[in-house]
Design a protein around this motif. Structure first.
Motif, PDB file in Angstrom:
ATOM      1  N   SER A 160      -1.563   3.546  -8.269  1.00  0.00           N
ATOM      2  CA  SER A 160      -1.198   3.640  -6.989  1.00  0.00           C
ATOM      3  C   SER A 160      -1.934   2.583  -6.321  1.00  0.00           C
ATOM      4  O   SER A 160      -3.306   2.319  -6.597  1.00  0.00           O
ATOM      5  CB  SER A 160      -1.299   4.897  -5.995  1.00  0.00           C
ATOM      6  N   LYS A 161      -1.161   1.827  -5.420  1.00  0.00           N
ATOM      7  CA  LYS A 161      -1.895   0.707  -4.442  1.00  0.00           C
ATOM      8  C   LYS A 161      -2.630   1.808  -3.277  1.00  0.00           C
ATOM      9  O   LYS A 161      -1.809   2.023  -2.500  1.00  0.00           O
ATOM     10  CB  LYS A 161      -0.945  -0.212  -4.146  1.00  0.00           C
ATOM     11  N   ILE A 162      -3.745   1.621  -3.279  1.00  0.00           N
ATOM     12  CA  ILE A 162      -4.574   2.289  -1.896  1.00  0.00           C
ATOM     13  C   ILE A 162      -5.348   1.173  -0.952  1.00  0.00           C
ATOM     14  O   ILE A 162      -5.544   1.643   0.125  1.00  0.00           O
ATOM     15  CB  ILE A 162      -5.553   3.116  -2.624  1.00  0.00           C
ATOM     16  N   ASN A 163      -5.482   0.026  -1.552  1.00  0.00           N
ATOM     17  CA  ASN A 163      -6.100  -0.878  -0.678  1.00  0.00           C
ATOM     18  C   ASN A 163      -5.390  -2.324  -0.609  1.00  0.00           C
ATOM     19  O   ASN A 163      -4.852  -2.631  -1.697  1.00  0.00           O
ATOM     20  CB  ASN A 163      -7.463  -1.383  -0.900  1.00  0.00           C
ATOM     21  N   ASN A 164      -5.682  -3.257   0.311  1.00  0.00           N
ATOM     22  CA  ASN A 164      -5.050  -4.564   0.209  1.00  0.00           C
ATOM     23  C   ASN A 164      -5.766  -5.407  -1.213  1.00  0.00           C
ATOM     24  O   ASN A 164      -6.893  -5.148  -1.136  1.00  0.00           O
ATOM     25  CB  ASN A 164      -4.971  -5.430   1.458  1.00  0.00           C
ATOM     26  N   ILE A 189       1.104  -1.252   0.015  1.00  0.00           N
ATOM     27  CA  ILE A 189       0.071   0.063   0.034  1.00  0.00           C
ATOM     28  C   ILE A 189       0.856   1.388   0.016  1.00  0.00           C
ATOM     29  O   ILE A 189       1.934   1.255   0.733  1.00  0.00           O
ATOM     30  CB  ILE A 189      -1.129  -0.014   1.123  1.00  0.00           C
ATOM     31  N   GLY A 190       0.675   2.313  -0.789  1.00  0.00           N
ATOM     32  CA  GLY A 190       1.454   3.366  -0.925  1.00  0.00           C
ATOM     33  C   GLY A 190       2.345   3.251  -2.381  1.00  0.00           C
ATOM     34  O   GLY A 190       3.178   4.063  -2.515  1.00  0.00           O
ATOM     35  N   ILE A 238      -7.991   0.549 -21.384  1.00  0.00           N
ATOM     36  CA  ILE A 238      -7.692   1.276 -20.206  1.00  0.00           C
ATOM     37  C   ILE A 238      -9.079   1.461 -19.439  1.00  0.00           C
ATOM     38  O   ILE A 238      -9.224   1.211 -18.336  1.00  0.00           O
ATOM     39  CB  ILE A 238      -7.219   2.610 -20.087  1.00  0.00           C
ATOM     40  N   LYS A 239     -10.028   1.717 -20.351  1.00  0.00           N
ATOM     41  CA  LYS A 239     -11.621   1.937 -19.616  1.00  0.00           C
ATOM     42  C   LYS A 239     -12.169   0.806 -19.044  1.00  0.00           C
ATOM     43  O   LYS A 239     -12.384   0.782 -17.914  1.00  0.00           O
ATOM     44  CB  LYS A 239     -12.370   2.455 -20.948  1.00  0.00           C
ATOM     45  N   GLU A 240     -11.816  -0.350 -19.745  1.00  0.00           N
ATOM     46  CA  GLU A 240     -12.343  -1.686 -19.306  1.00  0.00           C
ATOM     47  C   GLU A 240     -11.483  -1.782 -17.994  1.00  0.00           C
ATOM     48  O   GLU A 240     -12.284  -2.840 -16.998  1.00  0.00           O
ATOM     49  CB  GLU A 240     -12.144  -2.723 -20.326  1.00  0.00           C
ATOM     50  N   ALA A 241     -10.367  -1.521 -17.793  1.00  0.00           N
ATOM     51  CA  ALA A 241      -9.578  -2.086 -16.668  1.00  0.00           C
ATOM     52  C   ALA A 241      -9.781  -1.321 -15.566  1.00  0.00           C
ATOM     53  O   ALA A 241      -9.308  -1.737 -14.480  1.00  0.00           O
ATOM     54  CB  ALA A 241      -8.009  -2.112 -17.248  1.00  0.00           C
ATOM     55  N   GLU A 242     -10.131  -0.120 -15.891  1.00  0.00           N
ATOM     56  CA  GLU A 242     -10.402   0.732 -14.562  1.00  0.00           C
ATOM     57  C   GLU A 242     -10.990   0.292 -13.207  1.00  0.00           C
ATOM     58  O   GLU A 242     -10.422  -0.091 -12.339  1.00  0.00           O
ATOM     59  CB  GLU A 242     -10.695   2.084 -15.043  1.00  0.00           C
ATOM     60  N   PRO A 243     -12.364  -0.258 -13.413  1.00  0.00           N
ATOM     61  CA  PRO A 243     -12.807  -0.741 -12.237  1.00  0.00           C
ATOM     62  C   PRO A 243     -12.387  -2.141 -11.760  1.00  0.00           C
ATOM     63  O   PRO A 243     -12.229  -2.316 -10.486  1.00  0.00           O
ATOM     64  CB  PRO A 243     -14.114  -1.232 -12.871  1.00  0.00           C
ATOM     65  N   VAL A 244     -11.562  -2.792 -12.780  1.00  0.00           N
ATOM     66  CA  VAL A 244     -10.642  -4.153 -12.403  1.00  0.00           C
ATOM     67  C   VAL A 244      -9.615  -3.863 -11.367  1.00  0.00           C
ATOM     68  O   VAL A 244      -9.430  -4.236 -10.306  1.00  0.00           O
ATOM     69  CB  VAL A 244     -10.162  -4.851 -13.640  1.00  0.00           C
ATOM     70  N   ILE A 245      -8.916  -2.628 -11.932  1.00  0.00           N
ATOM     71  CA  ILE A 245      -7.826  -2.030 -10.905  1.00  0.00           C
ATOM     72  C   ILE A 245      -8.285  -1.782  -9.437  1.00  0.00           C
ATOM     73  O   ILE A 245      -7.577  -2.165  -8.424  1.00  0.00           O
ATOM     74  CB  ILE A 245      -7.220  -0.953 -11.889  1.00  0.00           C
ATOM     75  N   GLY A 246      -9.508  -1.239  -9.420  1.00  0.00           N
ATOM     76  CA  GLY A 246     -10.074  -0.838  -8.244  1.00  0.00           C
ATOM     77  C   GLY A 246     -10.162  -2.059  -7.339  1.00  0.00           C
ATOM     78  O   GLY A 246     -10.123  -1.900  -6.171  1.00  0.00           O
ATOM     79  N   ILE A 247     -10.713  -3.109  -7.976  1.00  0.00           N
ATOM     80  CA  ILE A 247     -10.883  -4.295  -7.191  1.00  0.00           C
ATOM     81  C   ILE A 247      -9.887  -4.909  -6.678  1.00  0.00           C
ATOM     82  O   ILE A 247      -9.698  -5.482  -5.302  1.00  0.00           O
ATOM     83  CB  ILE A 247     -11.819  -5.366  -8.007  1.00  0.00           C
TER      84      ILE A 247
END
Ligand code: SAH
Length: 237
Positions: free
Chosen positions: A214-218, A164-165, A179-188
């Motif tokens: 950036s990594k914001i959550n585990n 994280i960080g 990139i558009k397709e991947a954005e929510p996947v990156i969030g998960i």
């Protein structure tokens, strides 16, 4: 023109400074790529200048987004790109180079011995397996990846390694749909797209996108999924 002069010319174009030692290392590395290309199936890129531009200079476009002295992992590094080229530039980086091809790993170890690099670990394994190993999971300041798969797939392979960080830097072509397709996947997966840097030089065959995440959550425990799935069935939202 001698290869060393080409190295100086392109370094100037992308505004980086290379010491004589680094120029010599790149020169040696390119010669070894040529010598090993067939037996280690390293790259389809032919000719010294093309190798220099499309592998080394391309890797150096990531330099502004990483820092020296940190832990970096390169997933699907092949002949060492971008990870070993970044290590060549930032000597105090602790680099882990991962590839599922044993021949490529033998080549990488040979280069590290030849150029006397310290703090490089070459791992012949799959990212899906290593990403579940507690010694490697969420232990890196930086992850990078180039020419391995779609952004959704490489996000699943790379984000689990980042603390994280920390930051995942994906070196991609200019496909914006991906990139558009991947954005929510990156969030998960615990990441967030910070910005997308466009890189345009006339000597690259196409425009590039550098995606800074950036990594914001585990990362949830179930990722990465088992071998092959991130590629065969990318996460869909
Ligand atoms: N990044 C390099 C090589 C790209 S080719 C470059 O830009 O030149 C893709 C590489 O990824 C191959 O060497 C392949 O062996 C490796 N690879 C593909 N899937 C992988 C996985 N799941 N884990 C580890 N390595 C993988």
């Amino acid at each position: 023109m001698a290869l060393t002069n080409y190295i100086k010319k392109y370094a100037k174009e992308i505004k980086i400074e290379l010491s004589p030692e680094k120029i010599s290392d790149i020169d040696i590395y390119i010669r070894e790529i040529n010598a090993w290309s067939k037996k280690a199936d390293l790259t389809s890129i032919k000719g010294d200048e093309n190798i220099l531009v499309n592998l080394f200079i391309d890797a150096f476009t990531l330099l502004p987004y990483i820092k020296d002295g940190k832990k970096l992992i390169d997933i699907g590094t092949g002949g060492g790109f971008p990870g070993l080229a970044l290590k060549l530039f930032y000597r105090d980086t602790k680099a882990t180079l991962v590839d599922s091809s044993s021949k490529k790993c033998v080549f990488l170890k040979h280069i590290c011995d030849l150029l006397k690099f310290k703090d490089v670990e070459v791992l012949w394994t799959r990212a899906e397996e290593l990403g579940r190993d507690p010694l490697y999971r969420e232990k890196y300041d930086f992850a990078c990846c180039r020419a391995v798969s779609s952004l959704s797939t490489i996000a699943e392979l790379c984000i689990p390694f980042v603390r994280i960080g920390g930051t995942f830097i994906a070196s991609k072509g200019k496909e914006s749909e991906e990139i558009k397709e991947a954005e929510p996947v990156i969030g998960i997966l615990g990441g967030k797209i910070e910005r997308i840097e466009k890189v345009k030089y006339q000597f690259f065959s196409e425009e590039k996108n550098i995606i800074i995440i950036s990594k914001i959550n585990n990362t949830p425990e179930k990722y990465p999924r088992r071998n092959g799935l991130p590629q065969k069935r990318p996460i869909k939202i």
